[in-house]
Design a protein around this motif. Sequence first.
Motif, PDB file in Angstrom:
ATOM      1  N   ALA A 166       0.832  -1.204   0.000  1.00  8.78           N
ATOM      2  CA  ALA A 166       0.000   0.000   0.000  1.00  8.78           C
ATOM      3  C   ALA A 166       0.867   1.256   0.000  1.00  8.78           C
ATOM      4  CB  ALA A 166      -0.934   0.001   1.210  1.00  8.78           C
ATOM      5  N   VAL A 167       1.970   1.220   0.763  1.00 10.68           N
ATOM      6  CA  VAL A 167       2.901   2.352   0.772  1.00 10.68           C
ATOM      7  C   VAL A 167       3.436   2.595  -0.637  1.00 10.68           C
ATOM      8  CG1 VAL A 167       5.189   3.110   1.537  1.00 10.68           C
ATOM      9  CG2 VAL A 167       3.593   2.145   3.187  1.00 10.68           C
ATOM     10  N   GLN A 168       3.854   1.505  -1.284  1.00 12.32           N
ATOM     11  CA  GLN A 168       4.423   1.640  -2.620  1.00 12.32           C
ATOM     12  C   GLN A 168       3.411   2.167  -3.620  1.00 12.32           C
ATOM     13  OE1 GLN A 168       7.674   1.265  -3.044  1.00 12.32           O
ATOM     14  NE2 GLN A 168       7.313   2.163  -5.065  1.00 12.32           N
ATOM     15  N   MET A 169       2.172   1.700  -3.516  1.00 13.69           N
ATOM     16  CA  MET A 169       1.125   2.179  -4.415  1.00 13.69           C
ATOM     17  C   MET A 169       0.891   3.676  -4.231  1.00 13.69           C
ATOM     18  SD  MET A 169      -1.758  -0.807  -4.393  1.00 13.69           S
ATOM     19  CE  MET A 169      -1.524  -2.318  -5.341  1.00 13.69           C
ATOM     20  N   LEU A 170       0.791   4.101  -2.982  1.00 13.81           N
ATOM     21  CA  LEU A 170       0.580   5.522  -2.722  1.00 13.81           C
ATOM     22  C   LEU A 170       1.740   6.352  -3.245  1.00 13.81           C
ATOM     23  CD1 LEU A 170      -0.959   5.842   0.852  1.00 13.81           C
ATOM     24  CD2 LEU A 170      -1.961   6.546  -1.311  1.00 13.81           C
ATOM     25  N   ALA A 171       2.957   5.859  -3.035  1.00  8.69           N
ATOM     26  CA  ALA A 171       4.139   6.586  -3.495  1.00  8.69           C
ATOM     27  C   ALA A 171       4.115   6.757  -5.011  1.00  8.69           C
ATOM     28  CB  ALA A 171       5.407   5.860  -3.062  1.00  8.69           C
ATOM     29  N   GLU A 172       3.689   5.719  -5.720  1.00  5.45           N
ATOM     30  CA  GLU A 172       3.608   5.805  -7.177  1.00  5.45           C
ATOM     31  C   GLU A 172       2.510   6.775  -7.601  1.00  5.45           C
ATOM     32  OE1 GLU A 172       5.646   4.581  -9.201  1.00  5.45           O
ATOM     33  OE2 GLU A 172       6.639   2.911  -8.211  1.00  5.45           O
ATOM     34  N   TYR A 173       1.394   6.774  -6.891  1.00  2.00           N
ATOM     35  CA  TYR A 173       0.284   7.665  -7.236  1.00  2.00           C
ATOM     36  C   TYR A 173       0.679   9.138  -7.102  1.00  2.00           C
ATOM     37  CZ  TYR A 173      -3.319   3.983  -7.287  1.00  2.00           C
ATOM     38  OH  TYR A 173      -4.080   2.891  -7.582  1.00  2.00           O
ATOM     39  N   GLU A 197      -5.577  -0.016  10.155  1.00  6.70           N
ATOM     40  CA  GLU A 197      -4.557  -0.374   9.170  1.00  6.70           C
ATOM     41  C   GLU A 197      -5.062  -0.100   7.760  1.00  6.70           C
ATOM     42  OE1 GLU A 197      -1.547  -4.003   7.879  1.00  6.70           O
ATOM     43  OE2 GLU A 197      -3.338  -4.469   9.063  1.00  6.70           O
ATOM     44  N   ILE A 198      -4.188   0.512   6.954  1.00  5.56           N
ATOM     45  CA  ILE A 198      -4.473   0.752   5.547  1.00  5.56           C
ATOM     46  C   ILE A 198      -3.838  -0.388   4.755  1.00  5.56           C
ATOM     47  CG2 ILE A 198      -4.087   2.287   3.582  1.00  5.56           C
ATOM     48  CD1 ILE A 198      -3.888   4.602   5.610  1.00  5.56           C
ATOM     49  N   THR A 199      -4.649  -1.083   3.974  1.00  2.21           N
ATOM     50  CA  THR A 199      -4.165  -2.229   3.217  1.00  2.21           C
ATOM     51  C   THR A 199      -4.101  -1.909   1.726  1.00  2.21           C
ATOM     52  OG1 THR A 199      -6.366  -3.147   2.817  1.00  2.21           O
ATOM     53  CG2 THR A 199      -5.282  -3.750   4.897  1.00  2.21           C
ATOM     54  N   THR A 200      -3.507  -2.842   0.986  1.00  2.00           N
ATOM     55  CA  THR A 200      -3.459  -2.706  -0.472  1.00  2.00           C
ATOM     56  C   THR A 200      -4.853  -2.587  -1.056  1.00  2.00           C
ATOM     57  OG1 THR A 200      -1.419  -4.006  -0.539  1.00  2.00           O
ATOM     58  CG2 THR A 200      -2.659  -3.810  -2.593  1.00  2.00           C
ATOM     59  N   ASP A 201      -5.768  -3.415  -0.576  1.00  2.00           N
ATOM     60  CA  ASP A 201      -7.145  -3.370  -1.076  1.00  2.00           C
ATOM     61  C   ASP A 201      -7.795  -2.016  -0.820  1.00  2.00           C
ATOM     62  OD1 ASP A 201      -7.224  -5.869  -2.209  1.00  2.00           O
ATOM     63  OD2 ASP A 201      -8.157  -6.851  -0.481  1.00  2.00           O
ATOM     64  N   ASP A 202      -7.487  -1.408   0.321  1.00  2.00           N
ATOM     65  CA  ASP A 202      -8.039  -0.088   0.621  1.00  2.00           C
ATOM     66  C   ASP A 202      -7.593   0.934  -0.412  1.00  2.00           C
ATOM     67  OD1 ASP A 202      -9.341  -0.927   2.979  1.00  2.00           O
ATOM     68  OD2 ASP A 202      -7.499  -0.677   4.153  1.00  2.00           O
ATOM     69  N   VAL A 203      -6.305   0.912  -0.744  1.00  4.19           N
ATOM     70  CA  VAL A 203      -5.773   1.864  -1.723  1.00  4.19           C
ATOM     71  C   VAL A 203      -6.441   1.649  -3.078  1.00  4.19           C
ATOM     72  CG1 VAL A 203      -3.705   2.657  -2.935  1.00  4.19           C
ATOM     73  CG2 VAL A 203      -3.567   2.056  -0.507  1.00  4.19           C
ATOM     74  N   LEU A 204      -6.589   0.393  -3.460  1.00  2.00           N
ATOM     75  CA  LEU A 204      -7.199   0.085  -4.751  1.00  2.00           C
ATOM     76  C   LEU A 204      -8.673   0.466  -4.781  1.00  2.00           C
ATOM     77  CD1 LEU A 204      -5.575  -3.402  -5.462  1.00  2.00           C
ATOM     78  CD2 LEU A 204      -5.071  -1.241  -6.606  1.00  2.00           C
ATOM     79  N   ARG A 205      -9.413   0.056  -3.754  1.00  2.08           N
ATOM     80  CA  ARG A 205     -10.854   0.313  -3.737  1.00  2.08           C
ATOM     81  C   ARG A 205     -11.156   1.801  -3.627  1.00  2.08           C
ATOM     82  NH1 ARG A 205     -12.542  -2.979   1.171  1.00  2.08           N
ATOM     83  NH2 ARG A 205     -14.593  -2.050   0.785  1.00  2.08           N
TER      84      ARG A 205
END
Length: 345
Positions: A166-173, A197-205
């Motif tokens: 999730a950190v990596q996804m946010l950083a890319e965004y 907790e913020i998860t990968t699914d949270d970032v995606l959804r």
Amino acid sequence: MAKNTGPSFNELATQFRHENFDPLYFFFGEEGFLMDELQELLIEHALPPEQRDFNFDLIYGSEAEASQVVNICQGYPVMAERRVVVVREFEQLENNRMFKSYATQPNPQAVVLLLCTTKPNLSAHPYRALKQNATWSHFKALYDNQIPGWIKSHVEGRGLRIDGRAVQMLAEYVGTDLQTAVSEIDKLETFIGERDEITTDDVLRASGQTREFNVFELQSAIGEGRHADAMRIADRLLQQANNPRGEAIMIVAILNSYVDKLWKLQPADVQRKSNRQLAGVIGVSSYFVSEYVQSAKRYTRGRLAQAYQALVAADYELKGGSQRGPMLILTLLLRQLMPNRQAAR
């Protein structure tokens, strides 16, 4: 001060929260968000709201003259322990050289914060005097590889946890835009509700994407030469978007960051580093490094240079340089981003 950049954001924030103030601060640099945060912390902790009408001044250098500002800084507080003066755009303040003298004898009953939006000539006055006498700090823009750590630290500072992907996804965004990063974290904090907790699914959804159809699966498909999968993912992303052109612009920005990472992995001396060292080079968690390393091996530097050119052209077209639709632009781009021509068939 021993540090070349002055005290860090965290050190200054801690001092402000503990109401430990110096009479004169001089902040400068490209990372305006951090300076804005410190300005708000200073005002919040130096003056109660009921004292601000008579003891707080916010001045813009482009709209003032130095003698007037110095007089304000030298004024006494009204029924308060101190007065606070914030001067933004200090580099634009007419005759700001007058602060050379003020720097040597600041008003002990005031807290003055001078902010420059760039790095000024520190060898010339008043900046030289300010650096010698004030509490100063240089806020440099963060590099790409510093953003994941900053996001993780900021989230944890809110009492939350966040997983590595999730950190990596946010950083890319968000790239290196800290204001955008905080806005996205604000949205996610609301999105997760009572969870901590913020998860990968949270970032995606929260962004309207899914585990199968998201820009990170898209970049994996590109790096592995899976042209058909990349096309399918891109098509679904645009179909799901409220603003397909805006979505396409975001996709191009993230793919540009992806290609940039592959480029950084090309030099032979870099390839000899450990995964942990490579994580620092490209700004990702060491857990994800192997995926980038494997993709980088499928490219030559010449192919990556062509990819950069294709990304610039697509960005130009999407931002008004062409009448083509966003899906057609992405279709042409994805073929040019494949690691070799055979994989693009």
